[in-house]
Design a protein around this motif. Structure first.
Motif, PDB file in Angstrom:
ATOM      1  N   ALA A  53      -7.898  -4.640   4.739  1.00  0.00           N
ATOM      2  CA  ALA A  53      -7.139  -5.808   4.299  1.00  0.00           C
ATOM      3  C   ALA A  53      -8.081  -6.958   3.950  1.00  0.00           C
ATOM      4  O   ALA A  53      -7.892  -7.660   2.946  1.00  0.00           O
ATOM      5  N   ALA A  54      -9.111  -7.173   4.757  1.00  0.00           N
ATOM      6  CA  ALA A  54     -10.050  -8.274   4.508  1.00  0.00           C
ATOM      7  C   ALA A  54     -10.794  -8.054   3.188  1.00  0.00           C
ATOM      8  O   ALA A  54     -11.044  -9.012   2.445  1.00  0.00           O
ATOM      9  N   TYR A  55     -11.151  -6.819   2.902  1.00  0.00           N
ATOM     10  CA  TYR A  55     -11.806  -6.522   1.620  1.00  0.00           C
ATOM     11  C   TYR A  55     -10.894  -6.913   0.465  1.00  0.00           C
ATOM     12  O   TYR A  55     -11.331  -7.540  -0.509  1.00  0.00           O
ATOM     13  N   LEU A  56      -9.625  -6.545   0.554  1.00  0.00           N
ATOM     14  CA  LEU A  56      -8.698  -6.818  -0.538  1.00  0.00           C
ATOM     15  C   LEU A  56      -8.382  -8.298  -0.676  1.00  0.00           C
ATOM     16  O   LEU A  56      -8.009  -8.747  -1.765  1.00  0.00           O
ATOM     17  N   GLU A  57      -8.525  -9.063   0.392  1.00  0.00           N
ATOM     18  CA  GLU A  57      -8.329 -10.508   0.279  1.00  0.00           C
ATOM     19  C   GLU A  57      -9.359 -11.138  -0.655  1.00  0.00           C
ATOM     20  O   GLU A  57      -9.118 -12.206  -1.242  1.00  0.00           O
ATOM     21  N   SER A 104       7.439 -12.255  -4.264  1.00  0.00           N
ATOM     22  CA  SER A 104       7.870 -10.976  -3.704  1.00  0.00           C
ATOM     23  C   SER A 104       6.898 -10.525  -2.612  1.00  0.00           C
ATOM     24  O   SER A 104       5.962 -11.228  -2.240  1.00  0.00           O
ATOM     25  N   ALA A 105       7.111  -9.291  -2.137  1.00  0.00           N
ATOM     26  CA  ALA A 105       6.232  -8.708  -1.125  1.00  0.00           C
ATOM     27  C   ALA A 105       5.007  -8.045  -1.743  1.00  0.00           C
ATOM     28  O   ALA A 105       4.295  -7.307  -1.050  1.00  0.00           O
ATOM     29  N   PHE A 106       4.735  -8.305  -3.024  1.00  0.00           N
ATOM     30  CA  PHE A 106       3.576  -7.704  -3.678  1.00  0.00           C
ATOM     31  C   PHE A 106       2.298  -7.951  -2.871  1.00  0.00           C
ATOM     32  O   PHE A 106       1.543  -7.021  -2.575  1.00  0.00           O
ATOM     33  N   ARG A 107       2.036  -9.211  -2.521  1.00  0.00           N
ATOM     34  CA  ARG A 107       0.795  -9.557  -1.830  1.00  0.00           C
ATOM     35  C   ARG A 107       0.710  -8.869  -0.471  1.00  0.00           C
ATOM     36  O   ARG A 107      -0.344  -8.329  -0.101  1.00  0.00           O
ATOM     37  N   GLU A 108       1.810  -8.869   0.275  1.00  0.00           N
ATOM     38  CA  GLU A 108       1.833  -8.214   1.585  1.00  0.00           C
ATOM     39  C   GLU A 108       1.490  -6.736   1.467  1.00  0.00           C
ATOM     40  O   GLU A 108       0.686  -6.195   2.233  1.00  0.00           O
ATOM     41  N   ARG A 109       2.101  -6.077   0.492  1.00  0.00           N
ATOM     42  CA  ARG A 109       1.856  -4.643   0.326  1.00  0.00           C
ATOM     43  C   ARG A 109       0.457  -4.378  -0.253  1.00  0.00           C
ATOM     44  O   ARG A 109      -0.174  -3.366   0.068  1.00  0.00           O
ATOM     45  N   PHE A 110      -0.032  -5.261  -1.095  1.00  0.00           N
ATOM     46  CA  PHE A 110      -1.379  -5.127  -1.642  1.00  0.00           C
ATOM     47  C   PHE A 110      -2.416  -5.142  -0.520  1.00  0.00           C
ATOM     48  O   PHE A 110      -3.383  -4.359  -0.534  1.00  0.00           O
ATOM     49  N   LEU A 111      -2.205  -6.014   0.470  1.00  0.00           N
ATOM     50  CA  LEU A 111      -3.160  -6.171   1.567  1.00  0.00           C
ATOM     51  C   LEU A 111      -2.930  -5.184   2.699  1.00  0.00           C
ATOM     52  O   LEU A 111      -3.788  -5.053   3.580  1.00  0.00           O
ATOM     53  N   SER A 112      -1.813  -4.491   2.699  1.00  0.00           N
ATOM     54  CA  SER A 112      -1.447  -3.629   3.829  1.00  0.00           C
ATOM     55  C   SER A 112      -2.222  -2.310   3.775  1.00  0.00           C
ATOM     56  O   SER A 112      -1.648  -1.230   3.578  1.00  0.00           O
ATOM     57  N   LYS A 113      -3.532  -2.418   3.967  1.00  0.00           N
ATOM     58  CA  LYS A 113      -4.415  -1.246   3.909  1.00  0.00           C
ATOM     59  C   LYS A 113      -5.278  -1.155   5.165  1.00  0.00           C
ATOM     60  O   LYS A 113      -6.447  -0.778   5.119  1.00  0.00           O
ATOM     61  N   GLY A 114      -4.683  -1.518   6.319  1.00  0.00           N
ATOM     62  CA  GLY A 114      -5.370  -1.365   7.592  1.00  0.00           C
ATOM     63  C   GLY A 114      -6.672  -2.136   7.654  1.00  0.00           C
ATOM     64  O   GLY A 114      -6.721  -3.344   7.418  1.00  0.00           O
ATOM     65  N   ARG A 115      -7.763  -1.418   7.951  1.00  0.00           N
ATOM     66  CA  ARG A 115      -9.062  -2.052   8.165  1.00  0.00           C
ATOM     67  C   ARG A 115      -9.636  -2.678   6.901  1.00  0.00           C
ATOM     68  O   ARG A 115     -10.612  -3.429   6.979  1.00  0.00           O
TER      69      ARG A 115
END
Length: 340
Positions: A306-310, A293-304
């Motif tokens: 995103a790299a932290y959440l990766e 699903s789009a879970f991963r896309e939305r999880f990372l969709s936090k602007g600046r």
């Protein structure tokens, strides 16, 4: 592992995980590795109160424990306890006396799940995204949908010890993204005055998402509190989505997963998490669907950030009774509970 043994039952302690739909009871011993013994699941609707359900379990097992740790789907910091999603309430001292206990420990249900996380075996969790680490790295955001939506925080490490922090994060306000989610929020706001994470990320929330999307397909005005289409049971929506022939059910489950991704990312940022553990009774039923699903896309969709959440490890708890396991762990740590 859930075990059954023949033992001196009165030497064992009572543990329980009390949700809005089911009450799970078991016994545990004093072994260093917590064991779940004589487990039973009771349907809350069959009992007038938590006391009656506990008495029924203990009578069936034939045990008279002196200590107990109960995980409850509600705040537990007052004398008078009221479950959030079930019309059960009690006074903690009166319940202790009614059950013949010397010690009664109460903890929030997702606080109990958080306590279970360090005790999980490798086969009791599934890696979804992010780095694969040999050990558990904190802080850990623990969250997930069931009858409600639970959120807790686990801090510390294996060397210094872990500490669970109970929260009511499931009642944070929902932030819709896109037309479909704004339509969901309008309908929820019309019914409830506001929309929290729990209103959508729960069994009833999945049913509501499905009803609203079917209503949109049928041309119903979703700005009103009532829909022309009756909600389906969440299990029915999941089954129809996984079967693949019901397009609206698949859209509904996909939307549920997308919203969960956003919420999990928000929780990870709020907690400064290095690990996110998704628990609850719903997600383990469709892990492959969630992964695609789009879970991963939305999880990372936090602007600046995103790299932290990766760099955050995201996992799903697959232990059948993490609340019971956590209650057993917490019973060994009296400072983690509210004791009377």
């Amino acid at each position: 592992m859930v075990e059954r043994i023949d033992d001196d039952l009165d030497r064992l302690a009572l543990i329980a995980d009390i949700g809005g739909t089911n009450a799970r009871f078991a016994l545990t011993d004093a072994a260093p590795v917590p064991r779940i013994l004589h487990s039973r699941t009771l349907h809350n609707a069959d009992y007038a109160s938590l006391q009656h359900a506990a008495e029924a379990y203990l009578g069936d097992i034939g045990a008279r424990p002196r200590r107990a740790a109960l995980a409850l789907a509600c705040p537990v910091h007052t004398e008078e306890i009221r479950l959030t999603n079930r019309a059960w309430s009690f006074n903690r001292n009166e319940l202790r006396d009614a059950l013949g206990l010397d010690e009664l420990n109460l903890l929030n249900d997702f606080g109990a799940v958080a306590w279970s996380v360090p005790a999980l075996a490798e086969g009791e969790r599934v890696h979804l995204y992010g780095p694969l680490r040999s050990g558990l790295e904190g802080p850990v955001s623990v969250l997930g949908p069931g009858t409600g939506f639970g959120v807790a925080l686990l801090v510390g490490d294996a060397g210094r010890g872990w500490q669970a922090v109970e929260t009511e994060g499931g009642h944070v306000s929902f932030a819709p993204i896109g037309d479909e989610e704004h339509a969901l929020a309008r309908w929820m706001n019309a019914r409830h005055g506001r929309t929290s994470w729990e209103r959508l990320l729960s069994g009833s929330g999945l049913s509501s998402i499905d009803a609203v999307l079917r209503g949109i397909e049928a041309g119903v005005d979703v700005g009103t509190p009532h829909l022309a289409l009756a909600p389906r049971e969440p299990a029915e929506v999941v089954a129809a989505a996984l079967d693949g022939h019901d397009a609206v059910a698949r859209r509904s489950l996909a939307r549920f997963c997308s919203i969960l991704g956003s919420v999990a990312g928000d929780a990870a940022l709020i907690h400064g998490a290095r690990t996110v553990m998704i628990a609850g009774g719903i997600i383990p039923r469709f892990i492959p669907f969630l992964r695609s699903s789009a879970f991963r896309e939305r999880f990372l969709s936090k602007g600046r950030f995103a790299a932290y959440l990766e760099s955050v490890s995201v996992q799903v708890v697959t232990h059948p009774h993490p609340g019971l396991l956590g209650a057993a762990v917490a019973l060994r740590r009296p400072d983690a509970t509210e004791t009377v």
